[in-house]
Design a protein around this motif. Structure first.
Motif, PDB file in Angstrom:
ATOM      1  N   ARG A 283      -8.135   2.814  36.330  1.00 17.98           N
ATOM      2  CA  ARG A 283      -8.648   3.575  34.701  1.00 17.98           C
ATOM      3  C   ARG A 283      -7.969   2.510  33.776  1.00 17.98           C
ATOM      4  O   ARG A 283      -7.966   2.975  32.877  1.00 17.98           O
ATOM      5  CB  ARG A 283      -7.686   5.124  34.923  1.00 17.98           C
TER       6      ARG A 283
ATOM      7  N   THR B 148     -14.758  11.008  41.024  1.00 20.79           N
ATOM      8  CA  THR B 148     -14.007  10.142  41.748  1.00 20.79           C
ATOM      9  C   THR B 148     -14.523  10.412  43.308  1.00 20.79           C
ATOM     10  O   THR B 148     -14.495  11.523  43.607  1.00 20.79           O
ATOM     11  CB  THR B 148     -12.504  10.985  41.708  1.00 20.79           C
TER      12      THR B 148
ATOM     13  N   ASP C 213     -13.792   4.866  40.313  1.00 22.68           N
ATOM     14  CA  ASP C 213     -14.876   6.082  39.730  1.00 22.68           C
ATOM     15  C   ASP C 213     -16.255   5.191  39.709  1.00 22.68           C
ATOM     16  O   ASP C 213     -16.272   4.382  39.500  1.00 22.68           O
ATOM     17  CB  ASP C 213     -12.982   5.628  38.226  1.00 22.68           C
TER      18      ASP C 213
ATOM     19  N   GLU D 281      -9.148   4.945  46.075  1.00 22.85           N
ATOM     20  CA  GLU D 281     -10.541   5.837  44.780  1.00 22.85           C
ATOM     21  C   GLU D 281     -10.999   5.009  44.706  1.00 22.85           C
ATOM     22  O   GLU D 281     -10.665   3.545  44.414  1.00 22.85           O
ATOM     23  CB  GLU D 281      -9.395   6.567  44.763  1.00 22.85           C
TER      24      GLU D 281
ATOM     25  N   TYR E  99     -16.459  10.775  34.081  1.00 26.51           N
ATOM     26  CA  TYR E  99     -15.612  10.508  35.461  1.00 26.51           C
ATOM     27  C   TYR E  99     -16.423  10.940  37.410  1.00 26.51           C
ATOM     28  O   TYR E  99     -15.913  12.076  37.286  1.00 26.51           O
ATOM     29  CB  TYR E  99     -14.006   9.899  35.459  1.00 26.51           C
TER      30      TYR E  99
END
Length: 304
Positions: A53, A8, A22, A20, A6
């Motif tokens: 997520r 970010t 990913d 944000e 991941y």
């Protein structure tokens, strides 16, 4: 065995706070097998809960990662503190970020698909209708919440009803008063779980129980776009679409996906719907429906 990486990045800043995304890759895939294809994925949660997520990766995304795809998954504003207009601004900023930063990170803007699970399919439609420069090659709707003006979202449910096994009788109004206090700050990254009786996941389900979803979403969508339904956003500019949905979905009825493909057909957009017999929301347990899910992934890849 998958080994997910991941990375970010901030794609938008609101009042000095970052929103944000990913970039996710499976580093166990040999470099020689890595595809330049990217899936821009929006999470579920009824537009009221979830984060970039949550409910990730799931079998469909696992299959794509194993085939060398990159997954880009982004947060976005959540109701009721924010409105659909804020989500539209989020996806516009995301488009700008992809076009500005994507190639440096190995993304090919010409080989992008957009996907969303549940309410994420709603956000996908906002993106597809709002983007002016980025032209995705395909849309992948996973049990998409796309017929929000229907009676299902606008009528009070009987106390004997359950949503994905959760009795609606356990959803109490006093648990959710906190979300409607004037002046609440905007939220775009929710980590509450289904087990939290006062969490945002259950907030969505309580609103669904009370038949409040339709009016809240329709009015907010109309204020932002002039349209009353995600289906109204569909034009001939939408890319070929694959939808997958369980026939026994107790949260988002399969009629949502049927309405989606009907709207796409009216607009002259190629589409295919994979109906998964007997599956509830999320098509879980996904291993039981591996063949149907893999079929939908194969169809998506064929469009790219």
């Amino acid at each position: 065995m998958a080994s997910l990486e991941y990375r970010t990045f901030t794609f938008r800043t609101v009042n000095s706070s970052p929103i944000e995304l990913d970039l996710v890759r499976d580093t166990s895939v040999p470099t020689s097998s890595v595809s330049p294809k990217t899936l821009v994925f929006f999470h579920g949660g009824g537009l009221f809960s979830g984060n970039r997520r949550s409910r990730f990766p799931g079998l469909p995304l696992q299959l794509l990662l194993q085939r060398g795809w990159t997954i880009l998954t982004a947060d976005h504003h959540l109701l009721p503190e924010s409105q659909v207009e804020d989500m539209v601004n989020d996806v516009k900023h995301l488009e700008t970020w992809i076009l500005k930063e994507g190639r440096q990170l190995g993304l090919d803007p010409e080989l992008i698909a957009v996907a969303g699970s549940s309410a994420g399919a709603f956000v996908s439609c906002l993106a597809l209708a709002s983007w002016t420069k980025l032209r995705p090659r395909a849309f992948y709707s996973l049990y998409g919440m796309l017929h929000t003006e229907s009676d299902w979202y606008g009528t009070v449910k009987d106390e004997s009803t359950s949503f994905a096994g959760l009795p609606v009788s356990s959803l109490l109004a006093e648990h959710f008063e906190q979300y409607f206090v004037p002046g609440n700050k905007p939220v775009w990254h929710d980590t509450t779980e289904m087990t939290d009786p006062r969490g945002r996941v259950r907030l969505f389900m309580w609103l669904l129980k009370e038949g409040k979803i339709s009016s809240m979403i329709t009015s907010s969508l109309n204020a932002a776009t002039g349209k009353n339904s995600p289906s109204d956003l569909i034009t001939s500019s939408f890319p070929p679409t694959v939808a997958i949905h369980g026939t026994a979905d107790s949260v988002v009825p399969i009629e949502d996906s049927r309405a989606l493909v009907a709207a796409l057909s009216r607009a002259g957009v190629e589409n295919q719907l994979v109906e998964v017999s007997g599956a509830d929301h999320g098509i879980v347990p996904q291993d039981r429906y591996h063949a149907e899910i893999e079929k939908s992934v194969d169809l998506l890849e064929a469009y790219i």
